[in-house]
Design a protein around this motif. Sequence first.
Motif, PDB file in Angstrom:
ATOM      1  N   SER A 150       0.820  -1.200   0.000  1.00 28.39           N
ATOM      2  CA  SER A 150       0.000   0.000   0.000  1.00 28.39           C
ATOM      3  C   SER A 150       0.866   1.267   0.000  1.00 28.39           C
ATOM      4  O   SER A 150       1.843   1.343   0.747  1.00 28.39           O
ATOM      5  CB  SER A 150      -0.895  -0.028   1.244  1.00 28.39           C
ATOM      6  OG  SER A 150      -1.711   1.095   1.238  1.00 28.39           O
ATOM      7  N   GLY A 151       0.533   2.189  -0.851  1.00 27.89           N
ATOM      8  CA  GLY A 151       1.230   3.471  -0.876  1.00 27.89           C
ATOM      9  C   GLY A 151       2.497   3.493  -1.707  1.00 27.89           C
ATOM     10  O   GLY A 151       3.180   4.508  -1.782  1.00 27.89           O
ATOM     11  N   CYS A 152       2.820   2.352  -2.372  1.00 29.38           N
ATOM     12  CA  CYS A 152       4.092   2.334  -3.117  1.00 29.38           C
ATOM     13  C   CYS A 152       4.011   3.152  -4.408  1.00 29.38           C
ATOM     14  O   CYS A 152       5.031   3.574  -4.946  1.00 29.38           O
ATOM     15  CB  CYS A 152       4.548   0.906  -3.397  1.00 29.38           C
ATOM     16  SG  CYS A 152       3.560   0.046  -4.621  1.00 29.38           S
ATOM     17  N   GLY A 153       2.812   3.342  -4.926  1.00 29.28           N
ATOM     18  CA  GLY A 153       2.700   4.183  -6.116  1.00 29.28           C
ATOM     19  C   GLY A 153       1.988   3.520  -7.291  1.00 29.28           C
ATOM     20  O   GLY A 153       2.078   3.998  -8.431  1.00 29.28           O
ATOM     21  N   LYS A 154       1.242   2.464  -7.022  1.00 27.20           N
ATOM     22  CA  LYS A 154       0.566   1.736  -8.117  1.00 27.20           C
ATOM     23  C   LYS A 154      -0.452   2.629  -8.832  1.00 27.20           C
ATOM     24  O   LYS A 154      -0.492   2.694 -10.054  1.00 27.20           O
ATOM     25  CB  LYS A 154      -0.147   0.484  -7.562  1.00 27.20           C
ATOM     26  CG  LYS A 154       0.774  -0.486  -6.852  1.00 27.20           C
ATOM     27  CD  LYS A 154       0.027  -1.667  -6.282  1.00 27.20           C
ATOM     28  CE  LYS A 154      -0.917  -1.337  -5.152  1.00 27.20           C
ATOM     29  NZ  LYS A 154      -0.279  -0.800  -3.940  1.00 27.20           N
ATOM     30  N   SER A 155      -1.292   3.312  -8.034  1.00 25.10           N
ATOM     31  CA  SER A 155      -2.309   4.170  -8.669  1.00 25.10           C
ATOM     32  C   SER A 155      -1.658   5.322  -9.410  1.00 25.10           C
ATOM     33  O   SER A 155      -2.179   5.782 -10.434  1.00 25.10           O
ATOM     34  CB  SER A 155      -3.274   4.732  -7.618  1.00 25.10           C
ATOM     35  OG  SER A 155      -4.020   3.691  -7.063  1.00 25.10           O
ATOM     36  N   THR A 156      -0.517   5.755  -8.889  1.00 21.70           N
ATOM     37  CA  THR A 156       0.182   6.840  -9.581  1.00 21.70           C
ATOM     38  C   THR A 156       0.622   6.363 -10.965  1.00 21.70           C
ATOM     39  O   THR A 156       0.466   7.085 -11.959  1.00 21.70           O
ATOM     40  CB  THR A 156       1.387   7.316  -8.728  1.00 21.70           C
ATOM     41  OG1 THR A 156       0.893   7.704  -7.441  1.00 21.70           O
ATOM     42  CG2 THR A 156       2.100   8.477  -9.362  1.00 21.70           C
ATOM     43  N   HIS A 167      -4.211  -5.912  -4.913  1.00 16.65           N
ATOM     44  CA  HIS A 167      -3.476  -6.265  -3.691  1.00 16.65           C
ATOM     45  C   HIS A 167      -3.545  -7.765  -3.487  1.00 16.65           C
ATOM     46  O   HIS A 167      -3.010  -8.281  -2.518  1.00 16.65           O
ATOM     47  CB  HIS A 167      -4.143  -5.609  -2.469  1.00 16.65           C
ATOM     48  CG  HIS A 167      -3.797  -4.188  -2.292  1.00 16.65           C
ATOM     49  ND1 HIS A 167      -4.691  -3.183  -2.400  1.00 16.65           N
ATOM     50  CD2 HIS A 167      -2.616  -3.589  -2.010  1.00 16.65           C
ATOM     51  CE1 HIS A 167      -4.099  -2.025  -2.191  1.00 16.65           C
ATOM     52  NE2 HIS A 167      -2.832  -2.248  -1.958  1.00 16.65           N
TER      53      HIS A 167
HETATM   54  N1  LIG Z   1      -2.117  13.913  -6.219  1.00 19.56           N
HETATM   55  C1  LIG Z   1      -1.204  13.624  -5.275  1.00 19.56           C
HETATM   56  N2  LIG Z   1      -0.590  14.624  -4.602  1.00 19.56           N
HETATM   57  C2  LIG Z   1       0.350  14.366  -3.671  1.00 19.56           C
HETATM   58  N3  LIG Z   1       0.742  13.125  -3.326  1.00 19.56           N
HETATM   59  C3  LIG Z   1       0.165  12.096  -3.966  1.00 19.56           C
HETATM   60  C4  LIG Z   1      -0.841  12.289  -4.971  1.00 19.56           C
HETATM   61  N4  LIG Z   1      -1.227  11.079  -5.433  1.00 19.56           N
HETATM   62  C5  LIG Z   1      -0.515  10.172  -4.749  1.00 19.56           C
HETATM   63  N5  LIG Z   1       0.324  10.774  -3.868  1.00 19.56           N
HETATM   64  C6  LIG Z   1       1.271  10.100  -2.977  1.00 19.56           C
HETATM   65  O1  LIG Z   1       1.971   9.142  -3.750  1.00 19.56           O
HETATM   66  C7  LIG Z   1       2.226   7.976  -2.986  1.00 19.56           C
HETATM   67  C8  LIG Z   1       1.721   6.765  -3.727  1.00 19.56           C
HETATM   68  O2  LIG Z   1       0.302   6.804  -3.777  1.00 19.56           O
HETATM   69  P1  LIG Z   1      -0.526   5.776  -4.657  1.00 19.56           P
HETATM   70  O3  LIG Z   1      -1.963   6.055  -4.423  1.00 19.56           O
HETATM   71  O4  LIG Z   1      -0.032   5.791  -6.041  1.00 19.56           O
HETATM   72  O5  LIG Z   1      -0.109   4.385  -3.989  1.00 19.56           O
HETATM   73  P2  LIG Z   1      -0.780   2.950  -4.146  1.00 19.56           P
HETATM   74  O6  LIG Z   1       0.324   1.967  -4.238  1.00 19.56           O
HETATM   75  O7  LIG Z   1      -1.751   2.961  -5.254  1.00 19.56           O
HETATM   76  O8  LIG Z   1      -1.532   2.844  -2.744  1.00 19.56           O
HETATM   77  P3  LIG Z   1      -2.751   1.881  -2.295  1.00 19.56           P
HETATM   78  O9  LIG Z   1      -2.321   0.502  -2.603  1.00 19.56           O
HETATM   79  O10 LIG Z   1      -2.869   2.137  -0.831  1.00 19.56           O
HETATM   80  O11 LIG Z   1      -3.946   2.334  -3.076  1.00 19.56           O
HETATM   81  C9  LIG Z   1       1.588   8.197  -1.625  1.00 19.56           C
HETATM   82  O12 LIG Z   1       2.584   8.652  -0.749  1.00 19.56           O
HETATM   83  C10 LIG Z   1       0.583   9.293  -1.891  1.00 19.56           C
HETATM   84  O13 LIG Z   1       0.386  10.079  -0.744  1.00 19.56           O
END
Ligand SMILES: Nc1ncnc2c1ncn2[C@@H]1O[C@H](COP(=O)(O)OP(=O)(O)OP(=O)(O)O)[C@@H](O)[C@H]1O
Length: 277
Positions: A40-46, A194
Amino acid sequence: MSNAYLSLSRVDMAFGANVVLKGIDLAVQRGEFISLIGHSGCGKSTVLNIVAGLLKASSGGVIVDGREVNAPGPDRAVVFQNHSLLPWLTVYQNVELAVDKIFRGSRTKAERKDWILHNLAMVNMSHALERLPSEISGGMKQRVGIARALAMEPKVLLLDEPFGALDALTRAHLQDEVIRIQSELGNTVLMITHDVDEAVLMSDRVVMMTNGPAATIGQVMEVPLERPRNRIALAENPAYNHCRQEILSFLYEKQRKVEVLAARGSVRTPSLLSSRA
Ligand SMILES: Nc1ncnc2c1ncn2[C@@H]1O[C@H](COP(=O)(O)OP(=O)(O)OP(=O)(O)O)[C@@H](O)[C@H]1O
């Protein structure tokens, strides 16, 4: 890289001082089903949002079918975990809105209607065309979201934990439907999950991300299982179990070791495992 249908090249992403992604390289072939897994939070959605054109990478780029991505477009349809249907439109109208936007100039009204009905039939929603989102279950809303995405005939289907909010049984049914539809249509899919079992069951390759900050691709695993795949038969398949083990080991052993070392100050960044195994 050059013959990839979708490619991410040296993608870095920072939000201010927060470096989220560093050096993401990925080449996806046409018709491939790729899962992206990581803590969680590694950046997948990014990553997915950059491919969707909803976020612009700090550096590096994304190419889909020979064209650089720099904005959202109908060639990349996204399905989010929490269905994003318009609450005042019926099931039919939610899909109609997307279809009309894309095909108004190229298909007649009758053709568009057939196409909407066809896509809703594919996800088994023909019985609820006139219902509002508030009148159907979460699983049904996800089906409509998937139908709407498919009806756009996207080059790439982007799924952000599409089954994450569903109960186990609904989730399994919908996974099977997406597997069947993808095998019929040959969609190119990038899916965030996940769920290790979901990743192995559905994917051609599983892309494992290291922990952030500065997350990158730590390992890419081919899933050497023939299709169609049967979830019950797979439970006893050694290759399936090997794939599960591989992912679990990456997530809970390799990544954990990096975390521990980083906490002790022995490594400078958690992207120690960034070379592809
Ligand atoms: N628009 C944004 N502005 C600032 N920080 C962001 C933004 N989008 C994501 N982040 C940060 O980027 C990092 C990765 O977020 P992301 O949502 O990509 O992770 P994830 O792997 O998809 O998480 P999860 O599995 O919990 O959904 C986090 O630290 C988040 O706070």
